[in-house]
Design an enzyme around this catalytic site. Structure first.
Site, PDB file in Angstrom:
ATOM      1  N   LYS A  54    -106.103 -75.326  -2.507  1.00  0.00           N
ATOM      2  CA  LYS A  54    -106.616 -76.523  -1.834  1.00  0.00           C
ATOM      3  C   LYS A  54    -108.013 -76.855  -2.354  1.00  0.00           C
ATOM      4  O   LYS A  54    -108.342 -78.003  -2.621  1.00  0.00           O
ATOM      5  CB  LYS A  54    -106.642 -76.301  -0.309  1.00  0.00           C
ATOM      6  CG  LYS A  54    -105.247 -76.329   0.304  1.00  0.00           C
ATOM      7  CD  LYS A  54    -105.176 -75.761   1.715  1.00  0.00           C
ATOM      8  CE  LYS A  54    -103.722 -75.666   2.170  1.00  0.00           C
ATOM      9  NZ  LYS A  54    -103.522 -75.005   3.446  1.00  0.00           N
ATOM     10  N   GLN A  98    -107.083 -72.362   8.018  1.00  0.00           N
ATOM     11  CA  GLN A  98    -105.819 -71.838   7.505  1.00  0.00           C
ATOM     12  C   GLN A  98    -105.111 -70.974   8.554  1.00  0.00           C
ATOM     13  O   GLN A  98    -105.716 -70.102   9.176  1.00  0.00           O
ATOM     14  CB  GLN A  98    -106.085 -71.023   6.218  1.00  0.00           C
ATOM     15  CG  GLN A  98    -104.845 -70.545   5.494  1.00  0.00           C
ATOM     16  CD  GLN A  98    -103.996 -71.673   4.913  1.00  0.00           C
ATOM     17  OE1 GLN A  98    -104.478 -72.749   4.592  1.00  0.00           O
ATOM     18  NE2 GLN A  98    -102.702 -71.434   4.784  1.00  0.00           N
ATOM     19  N   ASP A 121    -104.880 -81.775   9.113  1.00  0.00           N
ATOM     20  CA  ASP A 121    -103.597 -81.061   9.235  1.00  0.00           C
ATOM     21  C   ASP A 121    -102.660 -81.786  10.204  1.00  0.00           C
ATOM     22  O   ASP A 121    -101.454 -81.544  10.206  1.00  0.00           O
ATOM     23  CB  ASP A 121    -103.844 -79.657   9.817  1.00  0.00           C
ATOM     24  CG  ASP A 121    -103.809 -78.565   8.764  1.00  0.00           C
ATOM     25  OD1 ASP A 121    -103.049 -78.701   7.792  1.00  0.00           O
ATOM     26  OD2 ASP A 121    -104.529 -77.575   8.939  1.00  0.00           O
TER      27      ASP A 121
HETATM   28  N1  GUN Z   1    -100.401 -72.298   6.965  1.00  0.00           N
HETATM   29  C1  GUN Z   1     -99.213 -72.629   6.407  1.00  0.00           C
HETATM   30  N2  GUN Z   1     -99.118 -73.967   6.236  1.00  0.00           N
HETATM   31  C2  GUN Z   1    -100.265 -74.488   6.713  1.00  0.00           C
HETATM   32  C3  GUN Z   1    -100.765 -75.819   6.804  1.00  0.00           C
HETATM   33  O1  GUN Z   1    -100.110 -76.806   6.447  1.00  0.00           O
HETATM   34  N3  GUN Z   1    -102.026 -75.935   7.340  1.00  0.00           N
HETATM   35  C4  GUN Z   1    -102.741 -74.858   7.768  1.00  0.00           C
HETATM   36  N4  GUN Z   1    -103.948 -75.091   8.288  1.00  0.00           N
HETATM   37  N5  GUN Z   1    -102.304 -73.619   7.691  1.00  0.00           N
HETATM   38  C5  GUN Z   1    -101.077 -73.436   7.161  1.00  0.00           C
END
Ligand code: GUN
Length: 295
Positions: A54, A98, A121
């Site tokens: 990311k 995350q 998100d």
């Molecule tokens: N963990 C797995 N997929 C995601 C996501 O799309 N966003 C976040 N914040 N954590 C994740």
């Protein structure tokens, strides 16, 4: 029939080029630079890979990025204090914590603390609610990516029987919600299956579009799908390592067998994964535009 491959990596690369241009224009015309912060608590290796990707993609596209790597023992209070600080930082338009968080932390409270305007998100209850009523500011990234893959692969969604396997808040519930909306790129009839579904194959065999986020390697076998189905495989499972120590990944679908019956299918890796990060970038740009009043 051997399926057409729905190559998420290619679609994602295309969208990223568009985003890169849009970001440069945003800076030139409005002096706005979208900013994204990632917060990782603990040292889960998979999460480290995702957060690293990311951060890298942000930089490639011209998005300002900050990254916080916090120790496993971080307290709820410390994490909330950091989010409060980031909520107030005008350089930051998107905040991504995350998941999963270490067990001692209260995930719900953490997600609730993120300013809904910075919740790229789409996990804050306000944004979940807005999606539910068909007025989303931010659509969660993985389901948004899945919808784009369906649209851009020319799959007919309207009126289709969509079967979703998995009912998580991150994938299963939001994708079901998105595809049943009364709008273009949706209007499907949606069934959601889960661990307590009585006869999974009964449902999956009816699917025109099968979306699998079961978290179980090769859970969907060829006898569970009909000829001509379009399959989106969200699973990422490590099933071993090569002699050189590289991870061997597989999805939640038995790809080699199912591809012989499917009309189209996403590979793992290179299917849904690259789309998720791209949608995060798109949401971050949207957050910056909303904050500047130019969305
Ligand atoms: N963990 C797995 N997929 C995601 C996501 O799309 N966003 C976040 N914040 N954590 C994740």
């Amino acid at each position: 029939m051997t399926a057409q491959l729905i190559k998420g990596a290619e679609v994602a690369a295309h969208i990223r080029e568009e985003l890169k241009k849009g970001i440069a224009e945003l800076k030139a015309k409005h002096n706005v630079v979208p900013g994204l912060v990632t917060v990782l608590v603990g040292a889960d290796p998979a999460s480290q890979v995702y957060v690293g990707a990311k951060e890298k993609t942000s930089k490639e596209l011209g998005i300002y990025s900050e990254r916080y790597d916090l120790p496993e023992q971080t307290t709820q209070k410390e994490l909330i204090a950091l989010i409060d600080k980031l909520n107030k930082n005008p350089k930051i338009h998107g905040i991504l914590v995350q998941l999963p968080l270490p067990k001692h932390l209260n995930e719900g409270e953490v997600l609730y603390t993120i300013d809904p305007k910075k919740d790229v998100d789409g996990f804050h209850p306000v944004n979940v609610g807005k999606l539910m009523i068909g007025e989303p500011d931010y659509v969660p990234c993985t389901p948004a990516g899945i919808q784009q893959l369906l649209i851009r692969s020319g799959t007919k969604i309207e009126g289709a029987e969509v079967v979703v396997v998995g009912r998580s808040n991150i994938v299963g519930k939001p994708i079901a919600n998105i595809l049943l909306q009364k709008r273009d790129g949706a209007n499907a009839t949606v069934t959601v299956c889960h661990t307590r579904t009585r006869d999974m194959a009964f449902h999956t065999r009816r699917a025109d579009i099968l979306i699998v986020a079961a978290g179980k390697p090769k859970a969907i076998t060829a006898d569970m799908v009909k000829e001509g189905v379009v399959v989106i495989d969200v699973g990422v499972n490590e099933i071993g390592k090569t002699a050189e120590g590289k991870r061997i990944l597989c999805g939640d679908v038995d790809f080699d067998a199912v591809k012989e019956k499917a009309k189209a299918i996403t590979p793992v890796p290179g299917g849904v994964g690259p789309m998720t990060i791209t949608m995060l970038m798109m949401n971050t740009v949207r957050a910056a535009k909303l904050a500047a009043g130019i969305a």
